[in-house]
Enzyme design. Structure first.
Site, mmCIF file in Angstrom:
data_model
loop_
_atom_site.group_PDB
_atom_site.id
_atom_site.type_symbol
_atom_site.label_atom_id
_atom_site.label_comp_id
_atom_site.label_asym_id
_atom_site.label_seq_id
_atom_site.Cartn_x
_atom_site.Cartn_y
_atom_site.Cartn_z
ATOM 1 N N GLU A 75 48.114 49.245 31.699
ATOM 2 C CA GLU A 75 47.945 50.568 32.310
ATOM 3 C C GLU A 75 48.606 51.652 31.450
ATOM 4 O O GLU A 75 49.448 51.354 30.596
ATOM 5 C CB GLU A 75 48.510 50.552 33.729
ATOM 6 C CG GLU A 75 47.749 49.562 34.607
ATOM 7 C CD GLU A 75 48.106 49.627 36.078
ATOM 8 O OE1 GLU A 75 49.122 50.253 36.437
ATOM 9 O OE2 GLU A 75 47.354 49.028 36.875
ATOM 10 N N CYS A 95 41.434 47.078 31.173
ATOM 11 C CA CYS A 95 41.374 45.927 32.081
ATOM 12 C C CYS A 95 41.605 44.620 31.320
ATOM 13 O O CYS A 95 41.405 44.539 30.099
ATOM 14 C CB CYS A 95 40.011 45.856 32.763
ATOM 15 S SG CYS A 95 39.690 47.162 33.944
ATOM 16 N N GLU A 99 39.885 41.868 31.358
ATOM 17 C CA GLU A 99 38.671 41.289 30.769
ATOM 18 C C GLU A 99 38.386 41.901 29.403
ATOM 19 O O GLU A 99 38.061 41.200 28.442
ATOM 20 C CB GLU A 99 37.457 41.529 31.683
ATOM 21 C CG GLU A 99 37.563 40.857 33.036
ATOM 22 C CD GLU A 99 38.199 41.747 34.102
ATOM 23 O OE1 GLU A 99 39.110 42.528 33.765
ATOM 24 O OE2 GLU A 99 37.772 41.648 35.267
HETATM 25 N N1 THU Z 1 41.683 45.747 36.629
HETATM 26 C C1 THU Z 1 41.411 44.767 35.722
HETATM 27 O O1 THU Z 1 42.233 44.461 34.842
HETATM 28 N N2 THU Z 1 40.204 44.152 35.805
HETATM 29 C C2 THU Z 1 39.260 44.435 36.738
HETATM 30 O O2 THU Z 1 38.170 43.913 36.661
HETATM 31 C C3 THU Z 1 39.572 45.319 37.846
HETATM 32 C C4 THU Z 1 40.770 46.181 37.654
HETATM 33 C C5 THU Z 1 42.988 46.415 36.556
HETATM 34 C C6 THU Z 1 42.921 47.826 36.077
HETATM 35 C C7 THU Z 1 44.179 48.406 36.671
HETATM 36 O O3 THU Z 1 45.254 48.141 35.805
HETATM 37 C C8 THU Z 1 44.381 47.612 37.950
HETATM 38 O O4 THU Z 1 43.556 46.457 37.832
HETATM 39 C C9 THU Z 1 44.016 48.362 39.206
HETATM 40 O O5 THU Z 1 42.747 48.894 39.124
#
Ligand code: THU
Length: 154
Positions: A56, A65, A67
Site C-alpha cells: 500500500e 495488489c 496478484e
Molecule cells: N488487494 C489485493 O492485494 N488483491 C486483491 O485482489 C484485492 C485487494 C489489496 C489492495 C489493498 O492493499 C487491500 O487489499 C485492500 O483493498
C-alpha cells in the site's frame, strides 16, 4: 476443495499446497499500512513459484495488489514458462481468514499473461478453497491480440 477437479486432479506441475505455503508466508510481507487488509499470492509458472504481497501507498491509488506483485516477480525473472495457477489468501484488519477474489485491475493484468484463459485462480483456504478459471473471472477480455502490434513485441 469446492471445485470440479478436486485437489488431486488440478493438473498442476507442483502440488497446490506448495502454492498456498508461499502465499500464506507472503501475508507477513504484506505492507497493508492503511487498510490492514493483508493479501498474499503465489504464481506458478515454469515449475517455479513467484511470491506476491500487497504494497500500500500513502497515495492510496498507487497501491499494488498481491496478484500483480507476483506477476512482476515472474516478469523480473525473465517470464519463465506459461503461468498455470495463482493462489490468493487474505486476512482482514482483525487478522481473520477471508476470501479475496482478484480485483478488476488484477484480472486484466493476469489476462495478459500467455495462455491466460486456462489460468487456475485459487482463492479461500482450507475447506473453503475454490478454483476458478480466469476465463470465468474475466470473460470477453481485451488483450494483446487486439492491438495493432498483433499480440505483443516481447
Ligand atoms: N488487494 C489485493 O492485494 N488483491 C486483491 O485482489 C484485492 C485487494 C489489496 C489492495 C489493498 O492493499 C487491500 O487489499 C485492500 O483493498
Amino acid at each position: 476443495m469446492n471445485s470440479e477437479s478436486g485437489s488431486a486432479g488440478t493438473g498442476l506441475s507442483v502440488p497446490m499446497e506448495d502454492l498456498y505455503e508461499v502465499a500464506v508466508a507472503q501475508l507477513d510481507c504484506s505492507r497493508a499500512t492503511f487498510s490492514g487488509f493483508r493479501v498474499g499470492a503465489a504464481l506458478l509458472s515454469g515449475g517455479q513459484i513467484f511470491p506476491g504481497c500487497n504494497v500500500e501507498n500513502s497515495s492510496y491509488g498507487l497501491t499494488l495488489c498481491a496478484e500483480r506483485s507476483a506477476v512482476m516477480h515472474w516478469a523480473s525473472a525473465g517470464s519463465p514458462g506459461v503461468p498455470e495457477a495463482i493462489a490468493v489468501v487474505a486476512r482482514n484488519s482483525h487478522g481473520e481468514v477471508v476470501t479475496a477474489m482478484p480485483c478488476g485491475a488484477c484480472r486484466q493484468v493476469l489476462s495478459d499473461l500467455p495462455d491466460s484463459r486456462k489460468l487456475q485462480v485459487y482463492t479461500g483456504e482450507g475447506d473453503g478453497i475454490t478454483m476458478t478459471l480466469l476465463e470465468e473471472l474475466l470473460p470477453h477480455a481485451f488483450g494483446p491480440a487486439d492491438l495493432d502490434t498483433g499480440g505483443g513485441t516481447d
